[in-house]
Design a protein around this motif. Structure first.
Motif, short mmCIF file in Angstrom:
data_model
loop_
_atom_site.label_atom_id
_atom_site.label_comp_id
_atom_site.label_asym_id
_atom_site.label_seq_id
_atom_site.Cartn_x
_atom_site.Cartn_y
_atom_site.Cartn_z
N TRP A 1 0.82 -1.21 0.00
CA TRP A 1 0.00 0.00 0.00
C TRP A 1 0.86 1.26 0.00
CZ3 TRP A 1 -4.94 0.59 -1.10
CH2 TRP A 1 -5.76 -0.52 -1.02
N LEU A 2 2.11 1.16 0.44
CA LEU A 2 2.99 2.32 0.51
C LEU A 2 3.73 2.60 -0.79
CD1 LEU A 2 4.51 1.63 4.03
CD2 LEU A 2 2.60 3.15 3.45
N ILE A 3 3.66 1.69 -1.75
CA ILE A 3 4.35 1.88 -3.02
C ILE A 3 3.59 2.91 -3.85
CG2 ILE A 3 5.05 0.77 -5.18
CD1 ILE A 3 5.37 -1.82 -3.61
N ARG A 4 4.32 3.92 -4.32
CA ARG A 4 3.70 4.98 -5.09
C ARG A 4 3.30 4.46 -6.47
NH1 ARG A 4 6.65 9.93 -7.68
NH2 ARG A 4 8.14 8.25 -7.82
N GLU A 5 2.12 4.80 -6.91
CA GLU A 5 1.64 4.37 -8.22
C GLU A 5 2.21 5.28 -9.29
OE1 GLU A 5 -2.55 3.67 -10.62
OE2 GLU A 5 -2.57 4.36 -8.57
N THR A 6 2.81 4.69 -10.31
CA THR A 6 3.34 5.44 -11.43
C THR A 6 2.52 5.08 -12.66
OG1 THR A 6 5.55 5.31 -10.48
CG2 THR A 6 5.41 5.89 -12.79
N PRO A 7 1.89 6.05 -13.30
CA PRO A 7 1.07 5.73 -14.47
C PRO A 7 1.93 5.20 -15.62
CG PRO A 7 1.11 8.10 -14.07
CD PRO A 7 1.87 7.47 -12.98
N LEU A 8 1.34 4.32 -16.39
CA LEU A 8 2.03 3.77 -17.54
C LEU A 8 2.02 4.78 -18.67
CD1 LEU A 8 0.50 0.19 -17.52
CD2 LEU A 8 2.75 0.89 -16.72
N ARG A 9 2.97 4.63 -19.58
CA ARG A 9 3.05 5.51 -20.74
C ARG A 9 1.83 5.22 -21.62
NH1 ARG A 9 8.27 4.38 -23.32
NH2 ARG A 9 7.17 2.54 -24.01
N THR A 10 1.18 6.27 -22.12
CA THR A 10 -0.04 6.07 -22.91
C THR A 10 0.21 6.15 -24.41
OG1 THR A 10 -0.54 8.43 -22.74
CG2 THR A 10 -1.52 6.97 -21.10
N GLY A 11 1.32 6.70 -24.84
CA GLY A 11 1.59 6.84 -26.27
C GLY A 11 2.93 6.21 -26.62
N PRO A 12 3.32 6.35 -27.89
CA PRO A 12 4.61 5.79 -28.31
C PRO A 12 5.76 6.58 -27.67
CG PRO A 12 3.62 7.04 -30.09
CD PRO A 12 2.60 6.97 -28.99
N ALA A 13 6.89 5.95 -27.58
CA ALA A 13 8.06 6.61 -27.01
C ALA A 13 8.53 7.73 -27.92
CB ALA A 13 9.17 5.58 -26.81
N ASP A 14 9.09 8.80 -27.34
CA ASP A 14 9.58 9.93 -28.13
C ASP A 14 10.83 9.56 -28.91
OD1 ASP A 14 7.57 11.50 -27.13
OD2 ASP A 14 8.78 12.23 -25.46
N ASP A 15 11.66 8.67 -28.36
CA ASP A 15 12.93 8.28 -28.98
C ASP A 15 12.78 6.83 -29.48
OD1 ASP A 15 15.50 8.05 -29.84
OD2 ASP A 15 16.37 7.94 -27.84
N PRO A 16 12.64 6.61 -30.79
CA PRO A 16 12.44 5.25 -31.29
C PRO A 16 13.69 4.40 -31.27
CG PRO A 16 12.49 6.78 -33.11
CD PRO A 16 12.56 7.60 -31.84
N ALA A 17 14.88 4.98 -30.99
CA ALA A 17 16.12 4.22 -30.98
C ALA A 17 16.15 3.32 -29.75
CB ALA A 17 17.31 5.17 -30.96
N PRO A 18 16.67 2.10 -29.91
CA PRO A 18 16.78 1.20 -28.75
C PRO A 18 17.73 1.77 -27.72
CG PRO A 18 17.18 0.02 -30.81
CD PRO A 18 17.06 1.46 -31.14
N ALA A 19 17.57 1.39 -26.48
CA ALA A 19 18.38 1.91 -25.38
C ALA A 19 19.84 1.58 -25.54
CB ALA A 19 17.84 1.39 -24.06
N ALA A 20 20.18 0.46 -26.17
CA ALA A 20 21.57 0.04 -26.32
C ALA A 20 22.34 0.98 -27.25
CB ALA A 20 21.64 -1.38 -26.85
N THR A 21 21.67 1.54 -28.26
CA THR A 21 22.38 2.43 -29.19
C THR A 21 22.41 3.87 -28.71
OG1 THR A 21 20.36 2.78 -30.46
CG2 THR A 21 21.81 0.98 -31.17
N ARG A 22 21.59 4.24 -27.76
CA ARG A 22 21.53 5.61 -27.24
C ARG A 22 22.78 5.99 -26.45
NH1 ARG A 22 16.45 6.07 -23.92
NH2 ARG A 22 15.66 4.46 -25.25
N ASP A 23 23.43 5.04 -25.79
CA ASP A 23 24.56 5.34 -24.91
C ASP A 23 25.85 5.55 -25.67
OD1 ASP A 23 22.84 5.13 -22.81
OD2 ASP A 23 23.30 3.02 -22.41
N ARG A 24 25.91 5.28 -26.94
CA ARG A 24 27.18 5.36 -27.69
C ARG A 24 27.50 6.73 -28.15
NH1 ARG A 24 26.80 -0.17 -31.19
NH2 ARG A 24 26.79 -1.49 -29.40
#
Length: 78
Positions: free
Chosen positions: A55-78
């Protein structure tokens, strides 16, 4: 050798319980019941604590639309 038919390792199975003397069989039943009682009470307390903490865990709403950055997370860090 044991006189009650238990193996040399000390195994006590439910099949051997009727062959035990009455006082010993009652003591075994009482010990098993008491041990299970403690485990049941502990599991119930842990379940209630987990439910209360949930009951103490804060509720975080899920994303409702597509992600702003379509690149996969693995290629973003390079």
């Amino acid at each position: 050798m044991t006189s009650i038919g238990a193996s040399t390792r000390g195994d006590l199975t439910p099949a051997l319980l009727p062959d035990l003397p009455t006082q010993v069989a009652d003591a075994v039943r009482l010990a098993v019941t008491g041990g299970l009682h403690v485990i049941l009470i502990g599991a119930a307390a842990l379940s209630v604590a987990g439910f209360a903490i949930a009951w103490l865990i804060r509720e975080t709403p899920l994303r409702t639309g597509p992600a702003d950055d379509p690149a996969p997370a693995a290629t973003r860090d390079r």
